[in-house]
Design an enzyme around this catalytic site. Structure first.
Site, short mmCIF file in Angstrom:
data_model
loop_
_atom_site.label_atom_id
_atom_site.label_comp_id
_atom_site.label_asym_id
_atom_site.label_seq_id
_atom_site.Cartn_x
_atom_site.Cartn_y
_atom_site.Cartn_z
N LYS B 78 0.94 -1.07 0.03
CA LYS B 78 -0.08 0.00 -0.13
C LYS B 78 0.96 1.09 0.01
CE LYS B 78 -3.88 2.04 2.47
NZ LYS B 78 -4.79 1.97 3.64
N SER B 157 -9.85 1.97 2.52
CA SER B 157 -8.81 2.90 2.00
C SER B 157 -7.74 2.04 1.13
CB SER B 157 -8.21 3.76 2.82
OG SER B 157 -7.30 2.95 3.68
N SER B 181 -10.26 -0.10 6.87
CA SER B 181 -9.58 -0.04 5.57
C SER B 181 -8.90 -1.23 5.03
CB SER B 181 -8.52 0.92 5.63
OG SER B 181 -9.27 2.50 5.57
#
Ligand code: MG
Ligand code: ZN
Lengths: 95, 493, 487
Positions: B78, B157, B181
């Site tokens: 990420k 997210s 997330s």
């Protein structure tokens, strides 16, 4: 508790975020929407409840007093938008 | 689809160990998949050259029988984890071009375990969002989106991470979970998403959103793969004062340990008005599976559940408003030049932050400002205490809790952007555990009427990740969810 | 506490001055408060800087144990409450030399609570000054404004260095008291070793809150003059502020609560131009840190290891040695001075040694621009010199010459006296001979004296001393002369 245009400007100033005049009204509306939703918390009886300071439950760890870092101005300045003679450079500050 | 892409991480590790294929071969297969899935916008930075270099190094270690836990496995990271010499942006314009001089603790652990960096994955800007639409790079597309149908959100997210694992562009991926997330995008993309206990993985080197909630975790296609990856990335880090110095229980063994005799809590407050009937049905199905596997269901009450979201939407923005103050154009990142320092700050931050980030900074600034601190932040921290106590009480009588992961399946991109609160409601099932710092996993367990994946969430007490894996392993075995999405690598034209 | 002596006269009547101080003292430590970079003064630009100090994304603070101990030790030295649980908060504001956008400080739960400092003034009065709190916090970096016409340069070497902010109660009533307070505080910090007290390098700097009021009236509006880094500047800034405020009030104006800067060139204060917008620091507990918890056992251990502090030594000096409280305060201001004094006066006339130190020694050091540590006259030498006066080997007058010679050459007192033949004449036969000679030479004055002109006694003493080249024992001269004249 309701946010008006002046409050929006005040918060925006504190947060150093420029909000164009024509957007303050909309933003005030949005923030009020969120704040009204958040206001639900008022219903909770928190009398005598200590705020949660940490979920891990361990005390603050201490580190030994040793120099283990620094002496790397190149790394520190590697991503600087503007620099001169190993200083960061910003528009002149007037005190 | 290359057969290599069908392997789980555990299987791939075995194949590498037995020299059935090399890490370079495996990595190349995945690099091709990365290229093939580019239309899904999962990556914000691809690191093919680095990946092949790392794979070659892995092959050398494999040859010397010095393989680490994740030796030779292609990983996606990420773009919230700082990676040395690889651009790290938090998917924000304010950090575009930022190249860290350091490696986050978690990714460092992953490289030490032999992982191969495929690139940096798309996410919501500063991890603020539930659909990945706040990313300055635009949202990834859920690989479950159907040809000719609307492009669906991968969730957020960590949308890029979930999508990339689902589409077979990476074998494993890191995510971070502040209010859901990891668990929500995993559910939307039909993969396993694990958020460990707060403090289990070091936050050092991860771009901060809300410090008291942020926790790194895993994306994988199976529960066993998740346990393997967590084993590599967890661990005490003295550079993070909130990092817990406790050994990780044997999660890999837990996956197949079964649930016989375990007490599974079913929280009555998680039945919500207007819930998708498919979600309700899946939850009931999950309970049945666990009972069939020998567990006992226990109704539990988490009375402050309904206050979790408002509580979260005070604490997280408040912390974020302070955490994001460092992005001011002085030491790194975007700078918009101006005459005075103050004008430079305002111009830089207005141009550099997207709308949702600006909105949350303003809310957080307001919640902390003079006269409102007690009513908002302090009140929220007290409510948070009550939420944590609810779970403590529940875990006095149960070993784990089963809930739905999300209130719906993946929705169409653009469909929830008008109203921030509608978007916030996505995290209704995941946020309470975040506030309490508990470990939680989302396991793909079924499909919606529209054929989209749905997930179940398993929660356990702090530092009891093994319990999470026990239950998740049982659910996975019962559900037998092995479907690849229609737009996985090889299926994408 | 409305001391008449401290009132300041205005055109329309007297005013009382009320002063409180916030002192920032840099903690003596190797590394910074929350990072492993060096806390040393100086270094090239951005050399003593870690990525934590530069607030890079994802960097986290970890607290330095030594800084915590120093704060506790200092709290103990200020007779203060040590808080076993304290909390670090973020103080949020934007500034170029504050990369995080917040300062990690302590707001509602500081590590040290209430204490006090005793100050001793030249007029012999003593005052208890209340300490409200002491907390740990990070220093900011440094902005250089004179390097470029339109730019400021930022150096983060100071960023993150540990500071103790020590906040007094508004108990000070004059610039003199404020000066005594900062000197005493500095002294305590240096005894403890928690701050080097180097004001020039900024290790110790004071924010001074000043207000004036009519005697007995409620507190007036105060101004805060920031970052004063010398006792002289503190005194000047207070005196300037007091006059400025009195004038405004007497002209019918009102004092505005504001932050002011002191101009070291003009000795004046002025309002800051960049008015920090209505201080709203949005304090909240730093979520990257957990509450700091101390064991009582650690506090007790640190208390047990604390060195003897100036007040304890001063008490011994006044009670056991009979020194005035002012002399004792002067001798204990610096630990080295107190040690010097203890060594010099051991086994000697304590008061006499104190006089010699405060007058001759300090005078000579001052003139030569030397520190006590560089004194050519060591404590033992000074002690021996005083001993030679006490036992009558030399007179006090001669001793001053001997001291001057010792200071000049670093020689031993006995040797100098020997070489220069300065030994005091205490041989009664020799003195008698001198007296007889003087009386014989001044028969007329002897007659006048005996006729009632007592005042001539001094003349005879002077003549005898002169005849002895200053070496006759003055006590003996007095006594024997009196006997002869009155016979
Ligand atoms: Mg101050
Ligand atoms: Zn301060």
């Amino acid at each position: 508790m309701s946010v008006d245009k002046d409050t929006v400007k005040k918060i925006a100033r504190l947060a150093r975020i420029a909000v164009p005049e024509d957007q303050t009204e909309t933003l005030a509306g949005e923030l009020n929407g969120i704040l009204n939703w958040i206001a639900e918390l008022e219903q909770v009886d928190t009398e005598g409840v200590p705020p949660l300071a940490s979920v891990t439950g361990h005390p603050l760890p201490l580190r030994a007093d040793q120099v283990t870092d620094g002496e790397q101005p190149e790394s520190v300045l590697a991503n600087a938008p503007e620099q001169a003679s190993s200083f960061f450079v910003v528009p002149k500050v007037v005190e | 689809m290359s057969d290599l892409l069908k392997l789980t991480a555990v299987e791939a590790r075995a194949g590498l160990d037995s020299r059935a294929f090399s890490s370079v071969e495996l990595t190349q297969a995945y690099l091709d998949a990365v290229t093939a899935t580019r239309p899904l916008n999962q990556f914000v930075t691809e690191t093919a050259d680095k990946a092949l270099e790392m794979a070659a190094a892995s092959d050398a270690r494999l040859a010397k029988a010095e393989a680490g836990l994740l030796e030779g496995l292609p990983l996606g990271i990420k773009d919230l984890f700082c990676t040395k010499a690889v651009q790290t942006t938090a998917c924000s314009a304010i950090l575009k071009g930022f190249v860290p001089e350091y490696e986050s603790h978690v990714t460092d652990q992953l490289w030490q375990a032999g992982g191969v960096l495929m690139g940096k994955l798309n996410c919501d800007e500063f991890a603020m969002g539930s659909s990945n639409e706040t990313s300055v790079f635009g949202p990834p597309v859920n690989p479950w989106s159907k040809d000719g149908g609307p492009a669906l959100t991968a969730g957020g997210s960590s949308g890029g991470s979930a999508a990339a694992v689902a589409s077979r562009a990476v074998l494993l991926a890191t995510g971070t979970d502040t209010g859901g997330s990891i668990r929500q995008p995993a559910a939307f993309c039909g993969v396993v998403g694990m958020k460990p206990t707060y403090g289990r993985c070091s936050r050092w080197g991860i771009v901060a959103f809300a410090s008291s909630l942020d926790q790194a975790g895993t994306f994988s296609r199976t529960v066993a793969d998740s346990a393997l990856m967590l084993q590599a990335m967890a661990g005490h880090d003295p550079r993070d004062s909130t990092s817990a110095n406790l050994p990780l229980p044997d999660c890999q063994a837990a996956v197949t340990a079964g649930v016989k005799g375990l007490k599974i809590g079913i929280p009555e407050e998680y039945v919500m008005d207007g819930m998708d009937p498919a979600i309700m049905a899946l939850w009931e199905q999950g309970q049945k599976w666990l009972v069939e596997a020998g567990a006992e269901l226990v109704p539990v009450s988490l009375p402050h559940t309904r206050y979790a979201l408002p509580c979260y939407y005070i604490i997280a923005p408040a912390e974020a408003s302070s955490n994001l103050a460092r992005y001011d154009g002085v030491c790194y990142g975007l700078r918009v030049e101006a005459e005075s320092l103050d004008e430079m700050y305002a111009a830089t931050r207005s141009a550099g932050f997207g709308e949702e980030v600006r909105r949350r900074i303003l809310i957080g600034t307001y919640a902390l400002s003079a006269g409102y601190y007690d009513a908002y932040y302090l009140k929220a921290q007290k409510v948070r205490q009550l939420i944590a106590r609810d779970f403590e009480t529940a875990f006095a009588s149960v070993d784990a809790i089963l809930t739905p992961a999300t209130p719906s399946a993946a929705f169409a991109l653009g469909s929830k952007q008008q109203d921030p609160i509608t978007m916030y409601l996505n995290d209704v099932f995941t946020v309470p555990a975040s506030l309490a710092g508990l470990p939680g996993i989302s396991v793909p367990a079924g499909l919606s009427e529209a054929g989209l994946p749905l997930g179940l969430q398993v929660l356990a007490n702090k530092f009891a990740e093994d319990r999470v894996y026990q239950v998740a392993g049982a659910l996975e075995a019962a559900a037998g969810f092995t479907l690849a999405p229609p737009r996985a690598a090889g299926e994408v034209q | 506490m409305s001391d008449k002596a401290n009132l300041v006269a205005g055109r329309s009547g007297p005013f009382e001055v009320v002063i409180g101080m916030e002192v920032h003292a840099q903690v003596v430590s190797e590394a910074k408060l929350f990072s492993g970079a060096s806390a040393k003064f100086g270094g090239g630009p951005n050399a003593h800087v870690s990525l934590v100090d530069a607030a890079m994304p994802g960097m986290l603070p970890v607290i330095n144990e030594a800084c915590v101990r120093q704060a506790v030790r200092t709290g103990l030295g200020l007779n203060a409450q040590i808080n076993l649980v304290s909390v670090f908060d973020r103080k949020n504001y934007f500034y170029a030399d504050l990369p995080q956008g917040y300062q990690i400080s302590q707001f509602q739960q500081p590590i040290v609570g209430e204490g006090s400092i005793r100050i001793d003034l030249a007029d012999g009065s003593s005052h208890e000054i209340g300490i409200e709190r002491l907390h740990l916090e990070q220093d900011a970096g440094k902005s250089l404004h004179d390097q470029h016409p339109t730019k400021s340069y930022i150096d983060l070497n100071r960023s993150g260095v540990a500071l103790m902010e020590i906040v007094s109660r508004p108990d000070l009533r004059s610039a003199e008291q404020a000066a005594a307070y900062i000197k005493k505080l500095r002294s305590i910090l240096r005894y403890i070793g928690s701050c080097d007290g180097n004001m020039e390098e900024g290790s110790l700097r004071a924010d001074v809150n000043v207000s004036v009021r009519r005697p007995g009236a409620p507190l007036g509006t105060r101004t805060e003059t920031k970052n004063l880094n010398s006792v002289r500047f503190i005194t000047q800034a207070i005196e300037y502020e007091v006059q400025r405020q009195i004038e405004i009030i007497e002209d019918g104006g009102e004092i505005i609560q504001e932050t002011r800067l002191f101009d070291t060139q003009t000795g004046m204060t002025r309002a800051m131009r960049s008015k920090e917008d209505a201080h709203d620091y949005r304090y909240f507990p730093d979520p990257d840190l957990l509450p700091l918890v101390l064991e009582q056992a650690l506090v007790d251990e640190l208390a047990g290891q604390l060195p003897e502090l100036p007040d304890q030594i001063r008490a011994r000096m006044t009670e056991e040695y009979g020194l005035s409280s002012y002399d004792a305060a002067v001798l204990t201001e610096e630990r080295e001075t107190a040690l010097y004094y203890e060594q010099a006066s051991s086994g000697q006339d304590r008061k006499l040694v104190a006089n010699w130190m405060t007058s001759e020694l300090f005078g000579a050091l001052n003139k030569a621009g030397l520190d006590l540590s560089a004194s050519p006259v060591g404590p033992e030498q000074l002690g021996r010199l005083v001993a030679l006066v006490s036992d009558g080997t030399i007179s006090g007058r001669i001793a001053k010459d001997v001291f001057a010679e010792m200071f000049e050459s670093g020689g031993e007192p006995e040797q100098i006296i020997e070489e220069k033949g300065l030994k005091q004449v205490s041989d009664s036969g020799a003195i008698e001979a001198l007296i007889d000679q003087v009386l014989a030479d001044n028969q007329d004055k002897v007659d006048d004296y005996r006729g009632g002109k007592d005042k001539l006694f001094g003349f005879f003493v002077g003549q005898v001393m002169k005849a002895s080249g200053g070496q006759a024992n003055p006590g003996m001269v007095n006594q024997m002369l009196k006997a002869k004249l009155d016979a």
